[in-house]
Design a protein around this motif. Structure first.
Motif, PDB file in Angstrom:
ATOM      1  N   ARG A  61       5.411  -0.479  -5.606  1.00 34.77           N
ATOM      2  CA  ARG A  61       3.280  -0.861  -5.915  1.00 34.77           C
ATOM      3  C   ARG A  61       2.921   0.855  -5.636  1.00 34.77           C
ATOM      4  N   PRO A  62       1.505   0.357  -5.953  1.00 36.88           N
ATOM      5  CA  PRO A  62       0.794   1.946  -5.549  1.00 36.88           C
ATOM      6  C   PRO A  62       0.725   2.303  -3.864  1.00 36.88           C
ATOM      7  N   ALA A  63       0.472   3.239  -3.671  1.00 35.54           N
ATOM      8  CA  ALA A  63       0.388   3.652  -1.915  1.00 35.54           C
ATOM      9  C   ALA A  63      -0.685   2.721  -0.995  1.00 35.54           C
ATOM     10  N   VAL A 215      -7.796  11.093  -2.253  1.00 35.98           N
ATOM     11  CA  VAL A 215      -6.611  10.542  -1.484  1.00 35.98           C
ATOM     12  C   VAL A 215      -5.756   9.410  -1.931  1.00 35.98           C
ATOM     13  N   VAL A 216      -4.991   9.983  -2.025  1.00 39.37           N
ATOM     14  CA  VAL A 216      -3.725   9.479  -2.273  1.00 39.37           C
ATOM     15  C   VAL A 216      -3.111   8.286  -1.718  1.00 39.37           C
ATOM     16  N   ALA A 217      -2.504   8.634  -0.602  1.00 35.72           N
ATOM     17  CA  ALA A 217      -1.715   7.619   0.200  1.00 35.72           C
ATOM     18  C   ALA A 217      -2.589   8.115   1.914  1.00 35.72           C
ATOM     19  N   THR A 218      -2.631   6.733   2.525  1.00 34.05           N
ATOM     20  CA  THR A 218      -3.039   7.111   4.084  1.00 34.05           C
ATOM     21  C   THR A 218      -1.773   6.170   4.807  1.00 34.05           C
ATOM     22  N   TYR A 219      -1.903   5.836   6.079  1.00 32.94           N
ATOM     23  CA  TYR A 219      -0.898   5.297   6.723  1.00 32.94           C
ATOM     24  C   TYR A 219      -1.374   5.388   8.285  1.00 32.94           C
ATOM     25  N   GLU A 220      -0.781   4.321   8.517  1.00 35.26           N
ATOM     26  CA  GLU A 220      -1.338   4.176  10.788  1.00 35.26           C
ATOM     27  C   GLU A 220       0.265   3.798  10.691  1.00 35.26           C
ATOM     28  N   VAL A 258       6.313   8.437  -4.756  1.00 39.10           N
ATOM     29  CA  VAL A 258       6.748   9.012  -5.690  1.00 39.10           C
ATOM     30  C   VAL A 258       4.633   9.486  -6.549  1.00 39.10           C
ATOM     31  N   PRO A 259       4.877  10.780  -6.775  1.00 38.35           N
ATOM     32  CA  PRO A 259       3.474  10.741  -7.561  1.00 38.35           C
ATOM     33  C   PRO A 259       4.051  10.742  -9.125  1.00 38.35           C
ATOM     34  N   MET A 267       0.016   7.912  -5.836  1.00 42.45           N
ATOM     35  CA  MET A 267       1.251   8.276  -5.495  1.00 42.45           C
ATOM     36  C   MET A 267       1.738   6.198  -5.411  1.00 42.45           C
ATOM     37  N   ASP A 268       2.872   6.363  -6.305  1.00 45.64           N
ATOM     38  CA  ASP A 268       3.878   4.681  -5.529  1.00 45.64           C
ATOM     39  C   ASP A 268       4.679   4.809  -4.355  1.00 45.64           C
ATOM     40  N   GLU A 269       4.251   3.434  -3.450  1.00 40.47           N
ATOM     41  CA  GLU A 269       5.621   3.906  -2.789  1.00 40.47           C
ATOM     42  C   GLU A 269       6.436   2.217  -2.677  1.00 40.47           C
TER      43      GLU A 269
END
Length: 308
Positions: A61-63, A215-220, A258-259, A267-269
């Motif tokens: 899915r999308p990141a 900004v294509v991906a953000t995580y905590e 993955v871009p 990015m797809d996660e």
């Protein structure tokens, strides 16, 4: 923006969680190959990121991007700097950056610059906390009206509570799919610090086909690690911890990014889990590091009553 997150609380859920863990382990084995638990003697050498991203795996899915540090707050000060090519050396001639790095892409280059804002240990908020701000700006190069400039196109601020729990921001460049991406990783400075005493974060910025840094991906998460290969970026995060003394009981979420340049850039996660983290920094080049705080204004002994 949020001033900080309270420490994550983890609980051992007993036999039900062990059953779920066993099922997740089976799925992770199918995805990444052998993922047998690491013993305490080998825990200092995390697994390398997989050389190939998952192919045709269910759950892509999308990141996630909702934790972005950046926005288009054009009400804040905007800066342009004359320079023929984006470079931290050129930027240092006009300001004193505390964090700086440039990404080179086939579309155009972009640069992230961080500068610690003013703060005072006597200036507390309603809860009695003091916050150290790191101002962040993303620049791209444009030639408008006959002048080549570094143009600020994204702005943000990242706050860290002024406590004895030391943290830092590392800036990496990762070349994925033939294009440079910048990876910012905010994490605890001490390797032996309690991973649940601070919410760590990762931000990935890439250049779109139209020449716009995005900004294509953000995580905590807790105990975040990030690595890259030629085809993808991978992040691991502690999923739970039954005992701080037992390294064999650690389990990790693993996120493969993955871009996707079909519509600009994203990015797809694919999310899975396993008993081993990715190897921190593998496949990337560290460009710079900022440690909270550098010391803008007067400093004194930090508050130790809150670990955030």
């Amino acid at each position: 923006m949020a001033k900080g997150s309270s420490p994550a609380k983890r609980t051992n859920t007993g036999l039900a969680l062990l059953l779920i863990t066993a099922l997740l382990g089976a799925g992770a084995t199918a995805l990444f190959g052998n993922t047998s638990p690491i013993s305490s003697s080998s825990s200092t050498a995390p697994a390398e990121p997989p050389m190939e991203e998952p192919d045709g795996v269910a759950g892509t899915r999308p990141a996630e991007t909702s934790y972005s540090w950046f926005d288009h707050a054009f009400s804040v000060e905007q800066f342009d700097y004359e320079m023929q090519d984006l470079s931290c050396a050129s930027m240092a001639k006009v300001i004193t950056p505390d964090l700086c790095g440039v990404a080179r892409t086939s579309y155009t280059d972009f640069m992230v610059v961080g500068s610690e804002g003013y703060w005072d240990p006597q200036d507390t908020d309603a809860d009695g906390s003091v916050w150290v701000p790191l101002n962040l700006t993303v620049f791209t190069k444009r030639t408008d009206n006959g002048t080549t400039r570094a143009i600020s196109v994204l702005d943000g601020v990242l706050d860290k509570q002024y406590t004895a729990n030391k943290a830092q921001v590392d800036l990496f460049v990762a070349t994925v799919g033939g294009q440079d991406m910048l990876v910012l990783h905010r994490h605890l400075s001490k390797a032996n610090a309690d991973p649940y005493s601070f919410s760590e974060e990762v931000q990935v910025i890439a250049m779109s086909k139209t020449g716009a840094p995005t900004v294509v991906a953000t995580y905590e998460g807790s105990g975040l690690n990030v690595a890259a290969s030629a085809t993808h970026i991978e992040i691991s995060s502690l999923r739970y911890l039954t005992s701080q003394q037992s390294l064999d009981d650690q389990w990790y979420s693993r996120i493969v990014l993955v871009p996707n340049y079909f519509d600009g850039v994203r990015m797809d996660e694919t999310v899975t889990s396993g008993p081993a983290p990715v190897k921190q920094g593998a496949g990337m080049k560290k460009l710079d590091t900022y440690e909270f705080p550098v010391g803008r204004g007067k400093t004194d002994t930090p508050d130790t009553s809150n670990k955030a």
